[in-house]
Design an enzyme around this catalytic site. Structure first.
Site, PDB file in Angstrom:
ATOM      1  N   LYS A  80      20.827 -82.164  12.525  1.00  0.00           N
ATOM      2  CA  LYS A  80      20.810 -83.409  13.290  1.00  0.00           C
ATOM      3  C   LYS A  80      20.562 -84.573  12.342  1.00  0.00           C
ATOM      4  CE  LYS A  80      18.553 -85.460  17.378  1.00  0.00           C
ATOM      5  NZ  LYS A  80      17.529 -85.232  18.423  1.00  0.00           N
ATOM      6  N   SER A 155      18.845 -86.005  23.122  1.00  0.00           N
ATOM      7  CA  SER A 155      19.568 -86.740  22.102  1.00  0.00           C
ATOM      8  C   SER A 155      20.331 -85.853  21.126  1.00  0.00           C
ATOM      9  CB  SER A 155      18.581 -87.617  21.328  1.00  0.00           C
ATOM     10  OG  SER A 155      17.623 -86.813  20.652  1.00  0.00           O
ATOM     11  N   SER A 179      14.963 -83.194  23.969  1.00  0.00           N
ATOM     12  CA  SER A 179      16.187 -83.503  23.231  1.00  0.00           C
ATOM     13  C   SER A 179      16.908 -82.301  22.649  1.00  0.00           C
ATOM     14  CB  SER A 179      15.880 -84.498  22.095  1.00  0.00           C
ATOM     15  OG  SER A 179      15.579 -85.765  22.616  1.00  0.00           O
TER      16      SER A 179
END
Length: 492
Positions: A80, A155, A179
């Site tokens: 990420k 996210s 997330s």
């Protein structure tokens, strides 16, 4: 070899046995990304092929001479883009950091690379991890492989979309209020938020430091356990990381599938009005499957759920206001042109460098920390957080785990959640876990009437990460939802 048809552990075993070359695994991942990412937009940065093949050769030599014995050696992994990678651009999906290249890697990344894993690229996400749909990225929204008209969740939407879309086997992401778990649920993959402190947060770009936790995504629970074994443990660079007996045991070795007598609570508040009927049905079916394997299921109450979202967003935005104050156009990152003074430089840089959602949360966080409002909002939210932790502790005196949905509904359409409050409420079943610092696992448990994945969430007591993973493993031994992939032409 098609990378979407194999788990990380299966791939690692094939490379240890010599059946598959490390370079072939890297090439397969690159080919899959080239084929799929034009429609998914799951990656922000993909490493150069020549660099990856050079790294593959190093790992291949380590496997051959016996210095790399990890079951994950040679497996490509995506990171990420709010987790630092030395020499590889790390943007947090923001214009503010669009050209930032860190001089160091996060501890979790270093440990995975020490095990022989190969970082293949950086994943798209909501800007600075602020969002529940992966639509706030400076680099454009991520799409759900099951239906390109729908969001993948956020996210960490890039990680979930990349795995579900067959681009990569595993990913390293972050979870502040759901997330990892929510996008895993929306995309039909497995996501794990460890107990706070089990995995070092050093090298993660902070959103809300007391809530942030780095964790893995994969297709099945065994891969998650192997990734956790490679990452967990005390880190001298992170004072909140833990060195306790529970973190020294192998999670992978603990996957027995034996759950007889385990007491699992079903919160009645998580199956009431406002929760999609298809979501309720699939999660309750998962409860029945666990009961058939010997678990004891009972209804419980979590009355504090009504206070989770207010407390979470006050604390998270307050910490975000503090963490993001460092981005001012002076030290690194985006710098606005044409500023006439230091004050105007700060104002222009932050106005131009941050997106609307980030600015909104900074403003809210600054407000709740301001003189005259600190006690009314922030201090009160901290007290509510303490009460939530106490109520979880009381529940775990009688139960080993809690089973509930990850989200009240499956993946919404792109642009559908225009109301901010509606978006924030999508975290209602996940954010309490971060407030209490608990471990939680999301894993697929079926599909709704629209054919979209539904995820069940298993929440455990502090440091019971292995027990949570074993419950998920038991469920996956008798279901195949985690093996389903989007059909050809589904995401059109």
């Amino acid at each position: 070899m098609r990378i979407e048809n194999i788990t990380a552990l299966e791939l690692g075993q094939k490379m240890q046995s010599g059946e598959v070359a490390v370079a072939d695994a890297v090439t397969s991942a690159l080919d899959a990304i080239a084929s799929q990412d034009g429609r998914l937009n799951a990656f922000i940065t993909v490493c150069e092929r020549e660099d990856l093949l050079a790294r593959a050769a190093e790992v291949q030599a380590g496997i051959k001479n016996g210095t790399l014995t990890s079951p994950l050696a040679g497996v490509p992994i995506a990171i990420k883009d709010n987790i630092c990678t030395k020499g590889l651009r790390t943007t947090a999906a923001s214009k503010m950091l669009h050209n930032f290249t860190p001089p160091y890697s996060a501890t979790a990344v270093e440990r995975l690379e020490a095990a022989g894993m190969i970082v293949i690229g950086k994943l798209n996400m909501d800007e600075f991890a602020m969002g529940s749909s992966s639509e706030t990225s400076y680099f454009g929204p991520v799409k759900n492989p099951w239906d390109l008209k729908r969001v993948p969740g956020g996210s960490s939407g890039g990680g979930a979309a990349a795995i579900a879309g067959g681009e990569i086997c595993v990913a390293l992401c972050s979870d502040t209020g759901g997330s990892i778990r929510q996008p895993a649920s929306h995309c039909g993959v497995v996501g794990f938020k460890p107990t706070y402190g089990v995995v070092s947060r050093y090298g993660g770009i902070g959103y809300a430091s007391s809530l942030d936790q780095i964790g893995p995504m994969a297709r099945d629970v065994a891969d998650i356990a192997a990734l956790m074994d490679a990452m967990k443990g005390k880190d001298p660079l992170d004072s909140t990381s833990l060195d306790v007996a529970e973190t020294r045991e192998s999670y992978l070795a603990g996957l027995t599938g034996d759950i007889k007598g385990k007491r699992i609570g079903l919160p009645k508040e998580c199956f009431g009005d406002g929760v999609d009927a298809g979501v309720k049905k699939r999660v309750l079916e998962a409860a029945d499957i666990l009961a058939a394997q010997g678990a004891v299921i009972a209804e419980i109450s979590m009355p504090f759920l009504d206070y989770v979202i207010p407390a979470y967003y006050v604390i998270a935005t307050a910490e975000a206001s503090s963490n993001l104050a460092r981005f001012d156009g002076v030290k690194y990152g985006y710098r606005a042109e044409g500023a006439a003074s230091v004050e105007s430089l700060y104002r222009k840089t932050r106005s131009e460098g941050f997106g609307a959602e980030v600015i909104k949360r900074i403003l809210l966080g600054t407000f709740v920390l301001s003189s005259g409002y600190y006690d009314a909002y922030y201090n009160k939210a901290l007290k509510v957080r303490g009460l939530i932790k106490q109520q979880f502790d009381a529940l775990f005196e009688a139960y080993d785990a809690i089973l509930c949905p990850n989200a009240p509904y499956t993946a919404p359409l792109v642009g559908e959640e225009t109301d901010a409050l509606q978006r924030y409420l999508s975290d209602i079943f996940t954010a309490s876990v971060n407030l209490a610092g608990l471990p939680a696992l999301s894993l697929p448990c079926g599909f709704d009437t629209k054919g979209m994945p539904v995820g069940a969430q298993i929440i455990g007591k502090p440091l019971a990460d292995g027990a949570v993973l074993n419950l998920g493993y038991a469920l996956q031994q008798v279901t195949d939802y985690h093996k389903q992939i989007p059909r050809e032409g589904a995401a059109v």
